[in-house]
Design a protein around this motif. Structure first.
Motif, PDB file in Angstrom:
ATOM      1  N   LEU A   7       0.826  -1.208   0.000  1.00 24.73           N
ATOM      2  CA  LEU A   7       0.000   0.000   0.000  1.00 24.73           C
ATOM      3  C   LEU A   7       0.857   1.253   0.000  1.00 24.73           C
ATOM      4  CD1 LEU A   7      -2.928  -0.874   2.455  1.00 24.73           C
ATOM      5  CD2 LEU A   7      -3.087  -0.454   0.001  1.00 24.73           C
ATOM      6  N   LEU A   8       1.877   1.259   0.853  1.00 22.08           N
ATOM      7  CA  LEU A   8       2.775   2.407   0.909  1.00 22.08           C
ATOM      8  C   LEU A   8       3.548   2.563  -0.394  1.00 22.08           C
ATOM      9  CD1 LEU A   8       4.223   1.983   4.530  1.00 22.08           C
ATOM     10  CD2 LEU A   8       2.534   3.654   3.763  1.00 22.08           C
ATOM     11  N   LEU A   9       3.925   1.443  -0.999  1.00 18.66           N
ATOM     12  CA  LEU A   9       4.682   1.498  -2.250  1.00 18.66           C
ATOM     13  C   LEU A   9       3.831   2.049  -3.378  1.00 18.66           C
ATOM     14  CD1 LEU A   9       7.508   0.780  -3.289  1.00 18.66           C
ATOM     15  CD2 LEU A   9       6.605  -1.456  -3.953  1.00 18.66           C
ATOM     16  N   ILE A  10       2.580   1.591  -3.483  1.00 21.22           N
ATOM     17  CA  ILE A  10       1.679   2.100  -4.522  1.00 21.22           C
ATOM     18  C   ILE A  10       1.430   3.590  -4.333  1.00 21.22           C
ATOM     19  CG2 ILE A  10      -0.684   1.991  -5.401  1.00 21.22           C
ATOM     20  CD1 ILE A  10      -0.640  -0.994  -4.827  1.00 21.22           C
ATOM     21  N   SER A  11       1.239   3.999  -3.085  1.00 15.75           N
ATOM     22  CA  SER A  11       1.015   5.414  -2.810  1.00 15.75           C
ATOM     23  C   SER A  11       2.219   6.257  -3.212  1.00 15.75           C
ATOM     24  CB  SER A  11       0.690   5.602  -1.325  1.00 15.75           C
ATOM     25  OG  SER A  11       0.470   6.954  -1.029  1.00 15.75           O
ATOM     26  N   SER A  12       3.423   5.768  -2.916  1.00 13.18           N
ATOM     27  CA  SER A  12       4.643   6.520  -3.247  1.00 13.18           C
ATOM     28  C   SER A  12       4.883   6.560  -4.749  1.00 13.18           C
ATOM     29  CB  SER A  12       5.853   5.892  -2.538  1.00 13.18           C
ATOM     30  OG  SER A  12       5.685   5.911  -1.134  1.00 13.18           O
TER      31      SER A  12
ATOM     32  N   SER B  17      12.603   6.026  -7.143  1.00 12.96           N
ATOM     33  CA  SER B  17      12.707   6.613  -5.808  1.00 12.96           C
ATOM     34  C   SER B  17      12.106   5.721  -4.723  1.00 12.96           C
ATOM     35  CB  SER B  17      12.045   7.998  -5.796  1.00 12.96           C
ATOM     36  OG  SER B  17      12.060   8.554  -4.508  1.00 12.96           O
ATOM     37  N   PRO B  18      10.882   5.195  -4.869  1.00 14.81           N
ATOM     38  CA  PRO B  18      10.335   4.339  -3.808  1.00 14.81           C
ATOM     39  C   PRO B  18      11.138   3.059  -3.585  1.00 14.81           C
ATOM     40  CG  PRO B  18       8.567   5.137  -5.202  1.00 14.81           C
ATOM     41  CD  PRO B  18       9.848   5.488  -5.883  1.00 14.81           C
ATOM     42  N   VAL B  19      11.617   2.431  -4.674  1.00 15.98           N
ATOM     43  CA  VAL B  19      12.381   1.191  -4.510  1.00 15.98           C
ATOM     44  C   VAL B  19      13.684   1.460  -3.764  1.00 15.98           C
ATOM     45  CG1 VAL B  19      13.692  -0.557  -5.770  1.00 15.98           C
ATOM     46  CG2 VAL B  19      11.365  -0.006  -6.470  1.00 15.98           C
ATOM     47  N   ILE B  20      14.366   2.542  -4.120  1.00 14.13           N
ATOM     48  CA  ILE B  20      15.595   2.901  -3.385  1.00 14.13           C
ATOM     49  C   ILE B  20      15.267   3.219  -1.936  1.00 14.13           C
ATOM     50  CG2 ILE B  20      17.436   4.618  -3.212  1.00 14.13           C
ATOM     51  CD1 ILE B  20      17.416   4.846  -6.230  1.00 14.13           C
ATOM     52  N   ASP B  21      14.174   3.935  -1.727  1.00 15.35           N
ATOM     53  CA  ASP B  21      13.782   4.345  -0.385  1.00 15.35           C
ATOM     54  C   ASP B  21      13.507   3.151   0.520  1.00 15.35           C
ATOM     55  OD1 ASP B  21      13.110   6.000   1.696  1.00 15.35           O
ATOM     56  OD2 ASP B  21      11.042   6.254   1.057  1.00 15.35           O
ATOM     57  N   TYR B  22      12.785   2.153  -0.008  1.00 14.32           N
ATOM     58  CA  TYR B  22      12.407   1.004   0.812  1.00 14.32           C
ATOM     59  C   TYR B  22      13.462  -0.092   0.864  1.00 14.32           C
ATOM     60  CZ  TYR B  22       7.687   2.858   1.175  1.00 14.32           C
ATOM     61  OH  TYR B  22       6.601   3.657   1.460  1.00 14.32           O
TER      62      TYR B  22
ATOM     63  N   LEU C 289      16.982  11.094   4.303  1.00 20.15           N
ATOM     64  CA  LEU C 289      17.859  11.955   3.509  1.00 20.15           C
ATOM     65  C   LEU C 289      17.750  11.619   2.025  1.00 20.15           C
ATOM     66  CD1 LEU C 289      20.032  14.153   3.433  1.00 20.15           C
ATOM     67  CD2 LEU C 289      21.743  12.349   3.771  1.00 20.15           C
ATOM     68  N   VAL C 290      17.775  10.322   1.700  1.00 23.81           N
ATOM     69  CA  VAL C 290      17.659   9.900   0.301  1.00 23.81           C
ATOM     70  C   VAL C 290      16.301  10.295  -0.268  1.00 23.81           C
ATOM     71  CG1 VAL C 290      17.565   7.891  -1.217  1.00 23.81           C
ATOM     72  CG2 VAL C 290      19.330   8.035   0.550  1.00 23.81           C
ATOM     73  N   LYS C 291      15.253  10.137   0.528  1.00 22.45           N
ATOM     74  CA  LYS C 291      13.914  10.477   0.060  1.00 22.45           C
ATOM     75  C   LYS C 291      13.803  11.968  -0.228  1.00 22.45           C
ATOM     76  CE  LYS C 291       9.033  10.002   1.259  1.00 22.45           C
ATOM     77  NZ  LYS C 291       8.055   9.482   2.251  1.00 22.45           N
ATOM     78  N   VAL C 292      14.343  12.797   0.661  1.00 22.59           N
ATOM     79  CA  VAL C 292      14.295  14.244   0.443  1.00 22.59           C
ATOM     80  C   VAL C 292      15.109  14.630  -0.785  1.00 22.59           C
ATOM     81  CG1 VAL C 292      14.992  16.463   1.409  1.00 22.59           C
ATOM     82  CG2 VAL C 292      13.846  14.796   2.865  1.00 22.59           C
ATOM     83  N   ALA C 293      16.286  14.023  -0.951  1.00 24.52           N
ATOM     84  CA  ALA C 293      17.142  14.347  -2.097  1.00 24.52           C
ATOM     85  C   ALA C 293      16.468  13.983  -3.413  1.00 24.52           C
ATOM     86  CB  ALA C 293      18.481  13.627  -1.962  1.00 24.52           C
ATOM     87  N   LEU C 294      15.880  12.792  -3.482  1.00 25.09           N
ATOM     88  CA  LEU C 294      15.205  12.376  -4.708  1.00 25.09           C
ATOM     89  C   LEU C 294      13.968  13.224  -4.981  1.00 25.09           C
ATOM     90  CD1 LEU C 294      15.486   8.481  -4.429  1.00 25.09           C
ATOM     91  CD2 LEU C 294      16.752   9.993  -5.964  1.00 25.09           C
ATOM     92  N   SER C 295      13.267  13.604  -3.932  1.00 22.07           N
ATOM     93  CA  SER C 295      12.075  14.444  -4.109  1.00 22.07           C
ATOM     94  C   SER C 295      12.458  15.814  -4.649  1.00 22.07           C
ATOM     95  CB  SER C 295      11.328  14.586  -2.774  1.00 22.07           C
ATOM     96  OG  SER C 295      10.899  13.337  -2.295  1.00 22.07           O
TER      97      SER C 295
END
Length: 320
Positions: A94-99, A149-154, A185-191
């Motif tokens: 669910l979180l992955l689909i949302s991201s 981004s989501p795959v790297i994040d998770y 940090l990675v999530k903010v950078a990719l965003s």
């Protein structure tokens, strides 16, 4: 002592009332969005000429993407409001689909702006990839890029070892899976990277179309409409990216005495629901062709309802 004993009950009732109000705000809003999407998808399925135009195909893809995003986010919202706990094996998808769908929205906005730019500046020399029979290549590319981004994040972090992914129930929130500082940090950078790229594309296409309106002597109306559409895409992008201002808005809990749950709901409603609700409005109700078919669809529905009502009235009169 009596006042102290009554305070927890009052706090619980206030919290329950707050939850009910939030749910009553989100669910009707979501239902209206689904109705708009259902009408437009019905029009696309009924009138095939829309699927012969690249911008309508991209718009249909945006509707599907935003519907998936809202379905997953509203489901997560209801889980949190009801304090429902599920296993990580169900929470992470669910979180992955949302991201993924959130990232895809940004890319679709940039792609639709580029499509308007190409249609206005190169009407007779449209690249092959932007034609209606090959636009699926661009859509597939957008979908694959959205997973980066989501795959790297998770994948760079891990959940609590004490939590069994198959059996231990947890409250399905991003902080449960993305808890390490490196992940944040990675999530903010990719965003930020996504935001900069999309913002540059939208600003570039807007300025080029603006300059083109000064050169063209004919068909200024369509060029002006395209320019306004790109500008609205920029507004939608801004609303989407304001979702990353959580650290700033969380400070309101100190200065404005807001509860953290109220701040989270404010961010969710304003920066997740509102931008998605703008999607059918920007391209659907502003488009003259679609607006005409939308009116016909509602008119046909009302004509179908009226005979049913008239038949029921006649049956009631005959019985009486």
């Amino acid at each position: 002592m009596q006042n102290l004993s009554e305070f927890p009950g009052n706090a619980t009732s206030n919290k329950s009332l707050s939850v009910i109000i939030k749910v009553c705000v989100v669910i009707p809003f979501f239902c209206v969005f689904l109705c708009c999407v259902a009408v437009m998808m019905h029009i696309f399925a009924s009138y095939r000429q829309f699927l012969d135009t690249s911008r309508y195909i991209l718009f249909a893809y945006m509707l599907v993407n935003d519907t998936l995003q809202l379905l997953s986010s509203v489901l997560l919202f209801l889980f949190i409001m009801a304090q429902v706990k599920i296993a990580l094996v169900y929470c992470i998808p669910l979180l992955l689909i949302s991201s993924v769908t959130f990232q895809s929205t940004l890319l679709i906005l940039a792609t639709m702006s580029l499509e308007r730019y190409i249609a206005i500046l190169y009407p007779l020399q449209c690249p092959a990839a932007w034609r209606s029979d090959r636009i699926w290549i661009i859509i597939l590319s957008l979908w694959l890029i959205s997973w980066v981004s989501p795959v790297i994040d998770y994948s760079i972090g891990g959940h609590d070892p004490a939590v069994d992914a198959l059996s231990t129930p947890v409250l399905c929130k991003v902080t449960v899976v993305n808890s390490s500082p490196m992940q944040r940090l990675v999530k903010v950078a990719l965003s930020i990277l996504f935001f900069v790229v999309v913002a540059v594309i939208i600003v570039f296409t807007y300025m080029r179309i603006l300059l083109e309106t000064r050169k063209m002597r004919q068909d200024r109306a369509s060029v002006s409409k395209a320019m306004h559409t790109v500008l609205l895409h920029g507004l939608q992008l801004l609303l989407c990216m304001l979702a990353f201002t959580n650290p700033i808005t969380e400070n309101l809990t100190v200065h404005a005495n807001w509860l953290p749950a109220d701040i989270a709901f404010f961010n969710y409603f304003c920066f997740m629901l509102i931008p998605r609700f703008l999607s059918p409005l920007i391209y659907g109700f502003r488009d003259q062709s679609l607006r005409g078919y939308i009116g016909k669809t509602f008119l046909c529905c009302s004509n179908k309802v009226k005979p049913c009502v008239r038949r029921k009235l006649q049956d009631n009169l005959s019985v009486s």
